[in-house]
Design an enzyme around this catalytic site. Structure first.
Site, PDB file in Angstrom:
ATOM      1  N   ASP A   1       1.681   3.918   2.848  1.00 39.11           N
ATOM      2  CA  ASP A   1       0.783   4.720   2.329  1.00 39.11           C
ATOM      3  C   ASP A   1       1.626   6.118   1.463  1.00 39.11           C
ATOM      4  O   ASP A   1       1.613   5.943   0.341  1.00 39.11           O
ATOM      5  CB  ASP A   1      -0.291   5.309   3.301  1.00 39.11           C
ATOM      6  CG  ASP A   1      -1.356   5.601   3.045  1.00 39.11           C
ATOM      7  OD1 ASP A   1      -1.914   5.551   1.719  1.00 39.11           O
ATOM      8  OD2 ASP A   1      -2.276   6.093   3.750  1.00 39.11           O
ATOM      9  N   ASP A   2       1.777   7.211   2.296  1.00 39.70           N
ATOM     10  CA  ASP A   2       2.109   8.094   1.629  1.00 39.70           C
ATOM     11  C   ASP A   2       3.619   8.744   2.365  1.00 39.70           C
ATOM     12  O   ASP A   2       3.631   9.595   3.185  1.00 39.70           O
ATOM     13  CB  ASP A   2       1.225   9.322   1.729  1.00 39.70           C
ATOM     14  CG  ASP A   2      -0.061   9.003   0.758  1.00 39.70           C
ATOM     15  OD1 ASP A   2      -0.065   9.063  -0.348  1.00 39.70           O
ATOM     16  OD2 ASP A   2      -0.869   8.667   1.537  1.00 39.70           O
TER      17      ASP A   2
ATOM     18  N   HIS B   1       1.144   5.117  -2.523  1.00 41.36           N
ATOM     19  CA  HIS B   1       0.899   5.997  -3.430  1.00 41.36           C
ATOM     20  C   HIS B   1       2.095   6.401  -3.980  1.00 41.36           C
ATOM     21  O   HIS B   1       2.994   7.310  -3.394  1.00 41.36           O
ATOM     22  CB  HIS B   1      -0.128   6.945  -2.935  1.00 41.36           C
ATOM     23  CG  HIS B   1      -1.217   6.293  -2.367  1.00 41.36           C
ATOM     24  ND1 HIS B   1      -2.382   6.171  -3.031  1.00 41.36           N
ATOM     25  CD2 HIS B   1      -1.538   5.828  -0.826  1.00 41.36           C
ATOM     26  CE1 HIS B   1      -3.290   5.810  -2.470  1.00 41.36           C
ATOM     27  NE2 HIS B   1      -2.870   5.635  -1.047  1.00 41.36           N
TER      28      HIS B   1
ATOM     29  N   HIS C   1      -9.744   1.181  -1.134  1.00 42.13           N
ATOM     30  CA  HIS C   1      -9.433   2.021   0.157  1.00 42.13           C
ATOM     31  C   HIS C   1     -10.981   1.826   0.773  1.00 42.13           C
ATOM     32  O   HIS C   1     -11.943   2.182   0.100  1.00 42.13           O
ATOM     33  CB  HIS C   1      -9.031   3.399   0.249  1.00 42.13           C
ATOM     34  CG  HIS C   1      -7.517   3.812  -0.172  1.00 42.13           C
ATOM     35  ND1 HIS C   1      -6.951   3.243  -1.082  1.00 42.13           N
ATOM     36  CD2 HIS C   1      -6.757   4.374   0.632  1.00 42.13           C
ATOM     37  CE1 HIS C   1      -5.654   3.686  -0.915  1.00 42.13           C
ATOM     38  NE2 HIS C   1      -5.532   4.364  -0.067  1.00 42.13           N
TER      39      HIS C   1
ATOM     40  N   GLU D   1     -11.236   3.635   6.118  1.00 41.66           N
ATOM     41  CA  GLU D   1     -10.121   4.617   6.816  1.00 41.66           C
ATOM     42  C   GLU D   1     -11.049   5.521   7.557  1.00 41.66           C
ATOM     43  O   GLU D   1     -10.685   5.583   8.810  1.00 41.66           O
ATOM     44  CB  GLU D   1      -9.524   5.026   5.578  1.00 41.66           C
ATOM     45  CG  GLU D   1      -8.028   6.072   5.910  1.00 41.66           C
ATOM     46  CD  GLU D   1      -7.380   6.701   4.816  1.00 41.66           C
ATOM     47  OE1 GLU D   1      -8.011   6.958   3.613  1.00 41.66           O
ATOM     48  OE2 GLU D   1      -6.538   7.090   5.051  1.00 41.66           O
TER      49      GLU D   1
ATOM     50  N   HIS E   1       0.855  -1.304   0.059  1.00 42.21           N
ATOM     51  CA  HIS E   1      -0.030  -0.193   0.035  1.00 42.21           C
ATOM     52  C   HIS E   1       0.961   1.178   0.181  1.00 42.21           C
ATOM     53  O   HIS E   1       1.265   1.652   0.852  1.00 42.21           O
ATOM     54  CB  HIS E   1      -0.818  -0.057   1.250  1.00 42.21           C
ATOM     55  CG  HIS E   1      -1.829   1.008   1.254  1.00 42.21           C
ATOM     56  ND1 HIS E   1      -3.131   0.922   2.044  1.00 42.21           N
ATOM     57  CD2 HIS E   1      -2.092   2.339   0.910  1.00 42.21           C
ATOM     58  CE1 HIS E   1      -3.689   2.075   2.057  1.00 42.21           C
ATOM     59  NE2 HIS E   1      -3.051   2.929   1.091  1.00 42.21           N
TER      60      HIS E   1
END
Ligand code: ADE
Ligand code: ZN
Length: 335
Positions: free
Chosen positions: A275-276, A16, A194, A197, A14
């Protein structure tokens, strides 16, 4: 424990790519493209990276991504992340990219995919990191827009493994994308999304039943519903959990309150991801290190999480087995 975590061979499921955009590279690419960004220094950027919720973050994330113009920009962004994978012993990564973040600004789909996929090919060759791509639809846009993106992707189908759904969750339920997911599955893409969340357990039910997802990104709020937990287990779906993202976006107040261990105790299959990472304070190893400390996880817990990362990847069985054997050997020697 820190060295044990850092040296473990692992997969990230996961991530981005636009969220891996580090400030230094952002400045460099903005300069190269003669684009002004509203920050003068890395310190100013870091100050801006304080979020109260997902939308706060997304506003800044889309602004950052807007300096990406050429295939070289997408290549540099992706290769830079893959280099970090190599240094963290991430052997395999499944990278999400948001074509609409770029096509909406007039960048062609082919520019995005060609830059990203060339970096993936080079990283396999030069760094030994394998990867695959997940094309994510932006859920704040319409299903019709998602259909346009699906059509644009068809000439590049061999470069894309899965479709995902990201951006503002609340108010944009999975049901909005039922038809485009059906069409994406017909094209051979594996569906993920997603869910749970910020949205509640109903969103996760919809992602399961209407989008037919094979993996759940985040899924924290699935814990609100016992029947849903049982259904996720029955379908053998993994949750790609992102601890530092959850605290940065205030999905979880404190890492000590993170539901990860609860999920594991319930028998859910969980993986740890960043994630980021450029926005949330750490790459995947940092996520492991901080959550281990906060929840007092054992080496056996960490091993289970990392094993899941290969087991629930979309790699073919033979490649999965090679990675799992490497992991098992490491664990035998270091436990
Ligand atoms: N896009 C990038 N990161 C995201 C996240 N954590 N949730 C939803 N959309 C995203
Ligand atoms: Zn995400």
């Amino acid at each position: 424990m820190k060295a044990f975590i850092e040296n473990l061979p692992k997969a990230e499921l996961h991530l981005h790519i636009e969220g891996s955009f580090e400030p230094a590279l952002m400045f460099k690419i903005a300069n190269r493209n003669k684009i002004d960004i509203p920050y003068k220094s890395v310190e100013e950027i870091e100050k801006a990276y304080k979020f109260n919720c997902l939308q706060d973050f997304l506003d800044i994330y889309y602004q950052g991504a807007s300096v990406l113009i050429t295939a070289q920009d997408f290549y540099d962004l992706t290769y830079s992340y893959l280099q970090k994978c190599a240094t963290q012993n991430v052997r395999h990564t499944e990278i999400m990219f948001d074509p609409q973040t770029h096509t909406e600004r007039g960048i062609e789909f082919k520019t995005v995919i060609n830059g990203i996929s060339k970096a993936c090919e080079d990283a396999k060759e030069n760094l030994g990191v394998t990867s695959l791509l997940i094309m994510s639809y932006l859920r704040h846009l319409s299903e019709e827009e998602a259909f346009k993106t699906l059509a644009q992707s068809i000439p590049f189908k061999d470069k894309i493994t899965a479709v995902g759904l990201d951006s503002s969750e609340k108010g944009n339920p999975p049901s909005k994308f039922k038809n485009v997911y059906e069409a994406s599955i017909k094209e051979g893409y594996i569906p993920v999304a997603h869910a749970g969340e910020e949205g509640n357990a109903d969103y996760v039910w919809e992602a399961l039943n209407l989008l037919k997802i094979k993996r759940i990104d985040h899924g924290n709020n699935a814990l609100q519903d016992e029947k849903l937990i049982e259904e996720i287990k029955k379908r053998d779906l993994a949750l790609t959990v992102c601890p530092l993202s959850n605290t940065a976006l205030q999905v979880v107040t404190d890492l000590k309150d993170h539901p990860l261990k609860k999920m594991m105790n319930l028998g859910l299959k969980v993986t740890i991801n960043s994630d980021d990472p450029a926005y949330f304070g750490g790459q995947v190893n940092q996520n492991f290190i901080e959550i281990q400390k906060a929840l007092n996880l054992t080496k056996a817990d960490i091993y289970e999480l990392v094993k899941n990362s290969f087991q629930y990847s979309f790699l073919d069985d033979k490649t999965k087995q090679i990675y799992l054997t490497e992991l098992e050997n490491y664990y035998k020697l270091n436990n």
